[in-house]
Design a protein around this motif. Structure first.
Motif, PDB file in Angstrom:
ATOM      1  N   GLN A 131      36.820  30.130  25.050  1.00 55.61           N
ATOM      2  CA  GLN A 131      37.555  31.477  24.432  1.00 55.61           C
ATOM      3  C   GLN A 131      38.152  30.924  23.069  1.00 55.61           C
ATOM      4  OE1 GLN A 131      40.268  32.918  27.016  1.00 55.61           O
ATOM      5  NE2 GLN A 131      38.816  33.614  28.563  1.00 55.61           N
ATOM      6  N   ALA A 132      38.788  29.743  22.853  1.00 53.34           N
ATOM      7  CA  ALA A 132      39.189  29.131  21.737  1.00 53.34           C
ATOM      8  C   ALA A 132      37.921  29.149  20.736  1.00 53.34           C
ATOM      9  CB  ALA A 132      39.912  27.996  21.716  1.00 53.34           C
ATOM     10  N   TYR A 133      36.941  28.404  21.228  1.00 58.27           N
ATOM     11  CA  TYR A 133      35.754  28.363  20.269  1.00 58.27           C
ATOM     12  C   TYR A 133      35.366  29.738  19.889  1.00 58.27           C
ATOM     13  CZ  TYR A 133      31.243  27.346  18.594  1.00 58.27           C
ATOM     14  OH  TYR A 133      30.171  27.406  17.734  1.00 58.27           O
ATOM     15  N   ALA A 172      23.708  26.498  16.891  1.00 58.66           N
ATOM     16  CA  ALA A 172      23.168  25.385  17.567  1.00 58.66           C
ATOM     17  C   ALA A 172      24.606  24.397  18.033  1.00 58.66           C
ATOM     18  CB  ALA A 172      22.581  24.336  16.855  1.00 58.66           C
ATOM     19  N   GLU A 173      25.749  24.168  17.198  1.00 58.05           N
ATOM     20  CA  GLU A 173      26.847  23.715  17.796  1.00 58.05           C
ATOM     21  C   GLU A 173      27.536  24.471  18.812  1.00 58.05           C
ATOM     22  OE1 GLU A 173      31.093  22.398  16.024  1.00 58.05           O
ATOM     23  OE2 GLU A 173      29.549  23.159  14.535  1.00 58.05           O
ATOM     24  N   ARG A 174      27.306  25.774  18.524  1.00 55.39           N
ATOM     25  CA  ARG A 174      28.079  26.644  19.473  1.00 55.39           C
ATOM     26  C   ARG A 174      27.451  26.438  21.120  1.00 55.39           C
ATOM     27  NH1 ARG A 174      27.724  31.436  22.402  1.00 55.39           N
ATOM     28  NH2 ARG A 174      25.125  31.675  21.413  1.00 55.39           N
ATOM     29  N   VAL A 175      26.023  26.452  21.136  1.00 52.74           N
ATOM     30  CA  VAL A 175      25.436  26.458  22.137  1.00 52.74           C
ATOM     31  C   VAL A 175      25.615  25.032  22.903  1.00 52.74           C
ATOM     32  CG1 VAL A 175      22.943  26.156  23.293  1.00 52.74           C
ATOM     33  CG2 VAL A 175      23.566  28.046  21.507  1.00 52.74           C
ATOM     34  N   ALA A 176      25.528  23.906  22.106  1.00 52.84           N
ATOM     35  CA  ALA A 176      25.993  22.698  22.548  1.00 52.84           C
ATOM     36  C   ALA A 176      27.374  22.431  23.177  1.00 52.84           C
ATOM     37  CB  ALA A 176      25.656  21.585  21.491  1.00 52.84           C
ATOM     38  N   ILE A 177      28.432  23.105  22.412  1.00 57.75           N
ATOM     39  CA  ILE A 177      29.560  22.921  23.164  1.00 57.75           C
ATOM     40  C   ILE A 177      29.840  23.743  24.175  1.00 57.75           C
ATOM     41  CG2 ILE A 177      32.016  23.692  22.820  1.00 57.75           C
ATOM     42  CD1 ILE A 177      31.486  22.913  19.784  1.00 57.75           C
ATOM     43  N   LEU A 178      29.203  24.922  24.400  1.00 52.42           N
ATOM     44  CA  LEU A 178      29.032  25.711  25.633  1.00 52.42           C
ATOM     45  C   LEU A 178      28.506  25.021  26.863  1.00 52.42           C
ATOM     46  CD1 LEU A 178      28.603  29.441  24.241  1.00 52.42           C
ATOM     47  CD2 LEU A 178      30.694  28.614  25.225  1.00 52.42           C
ATOM     48  N   GLU A 179      27.376  24.561  26.625  1.00 51.92           N
ATOM     49  CA  GLU A 179      26.775  23.982  27.542  1.00 51.92           C
ATOM     50  C   GLU A 179      27.313  22.627  28.043  1.00 51.92           C
ATOM     51  OE1 GLU A 179      23.715  23.112  30.213  1.00 51.92           O
ATOM     52  OE2 GLU A 179      24.158  24.787  28.985  1.00 51.92           O
ATOM     53  N   GLU A 180      28.205  21.789  27.174  1.00 56.23           N
ATOM     54  CA  GLU A 180      28.972  20.707  27.581  1.00 56.23           C
ATOM     55  C   GLU A 180      30.040  21.110  28.390  1.00 56.23           C
ATOM     56  OE1 GLU A 180      29.793  16.737  27.747  1.00 56.23           O
ATOM     57  OE2 GLU A 180      27.993  17.593  27.010  1.00 56.23           O
ATOM     58  N   ALA A 181      30.860  22.274  28.233  1.00 58.49           N
ATOM     59  CA  ALA A 181      31.763  22.677  28.704  1.00 58.49           C
ATOM     60  C   ALA A 181      31.358  23.412  30.267  1.00 58.49           C
ATOM     61  CB  ALA A 181      32.467  23.987  28.128  1.00 58.49           C
ATOM     62  N   ARG A 182      30.283  23.929  30.235  1.00 57.13           N
ATOM     63  CA  ARG A 182      29.693  24.263  31.645  1.00 57.13           C
ATOM     64  C   ARG A 182      29.472  22.994  32.477  1.00 57.13           C
ATOM     65  NH1 ARG A 182      25.163  24.555  34.095  1.00 57.13           N
ATOM     66  NH2 ARG A 182      23.923  23.689  32.283  1.00 57.13           N
TER      67      ARG A 182
END
Length: 245
Positions: free
Chosen positions: A60-62, A86-96
């Motif tokens: 959510q912060a992101y 691309a950065e957003r997708v990578a961060i979300l995927e890593e968090a998941r």
């Protein structure tokens, strides 16, 4: 058949004492152990949920950061916006992935703890049952009439062919039928054993007597190629095997 009411009464009292001891010293401690294990499992599950919540807060912060950057991104070219996405997708995927790994590890740990607790509880139940049985049998003759009756009933249930085979084995081996008990038998009780066995096999047979305190009570009938187990220890072992199954 004559019923020995005193023996029946004493056995009933012993049975009630065992039930009371099991209730006080077995089931209550086992219940407390299970409750403590369940509390630990719930704590581990809650910790995993907390980590997942932290990951969601990070996401959510992101998202808030991304929203602030979108206004500035409108003034940039398509390449810059693509990099941000691309950065957003990578961060979300890593968090998941991190949240899923944590939940998976928590579930695996809970299952391992449950399995270990069950194994430990089975061992504790078997040990405590044996201890209680020894305590209950301290003042009871280990070779009472019920042991003789149990052995006689087992022999009576054998087909004639199997009974004949046992008798032939005794004759062929020139061996004695050995009666194993937890305590030494008096001459009178030995005579009762010999009489019961002779009646089942249609004549006098050689009978020997041995003492093995580890059987706790009851008796073992040891033939040259077979063993009939009517002992308390044997029943406890079979109960423990049933628990493990």
């Amino acid at each position: 058949m004559q019923i020995d009411w005193w023996t029946l009464a004493l056995q009933t009292i012993n049975f009630l004492i065992v039930i009371w001891l099991l209730t006080r010293f077995l089931y209550r401690p086992v219940r407390r152990i299970i409750e403590a294990r369940e509390a630990a499992d719930r704590k581990a599950s809650d910790d995993a949920a907390d980590k997942a919540e932290e990951a969601e807060k990070a996401r959510q912060a992101y998202e808030e950061k991304r929203a602030a950057l979108e206004e500035e991104a409108r003034k940039t070219d398509a390449v810059f916006r693509g990099d941000i996405e691309a950065e957003r997708v990578a961060i979300l995927e890593e968090a998941r992935k991190t949240a899923e790994e944590m939940l998976t590890k928590a579930r695996d740990r809970i299952e391992r703890d449950k399995d270990a607790a069950l194994v430990a509880l089975r061992g504790q139940i078997a040990d405590l049952a044996a201890s209680l049985a020894r305590k209950a049998l301290e003042d009871r003759p280990a070779t009472s009439r019920d042991a003789i009756a149990r052995a006689a009933a087992q022999i009576d249930e054998l087909p004639e062919t199997e009974r004949a085979d046992l008798l032939r084995d005794l004759d062929a081996e020139n061996a004695a039928l050995t009666v194993v008990t937890a305590v030494s038998l008096t001459d009178r009780v030995q005579g009762e054993w010999r009489k019961a066995l002779s009646e089942r096999f249609g004549g006098d047979i050689r009978t020997a007597f041995e003492v093995d305190p580890d059987i706790l009570g009851g008796a073992l009938l040891r033939y040259p190629h077979a063993v009939f187990d009517f002992s308390v220890a044997g029943r406890l072992d079979r109960a423990a095997e049933a628990l493990e199954a």
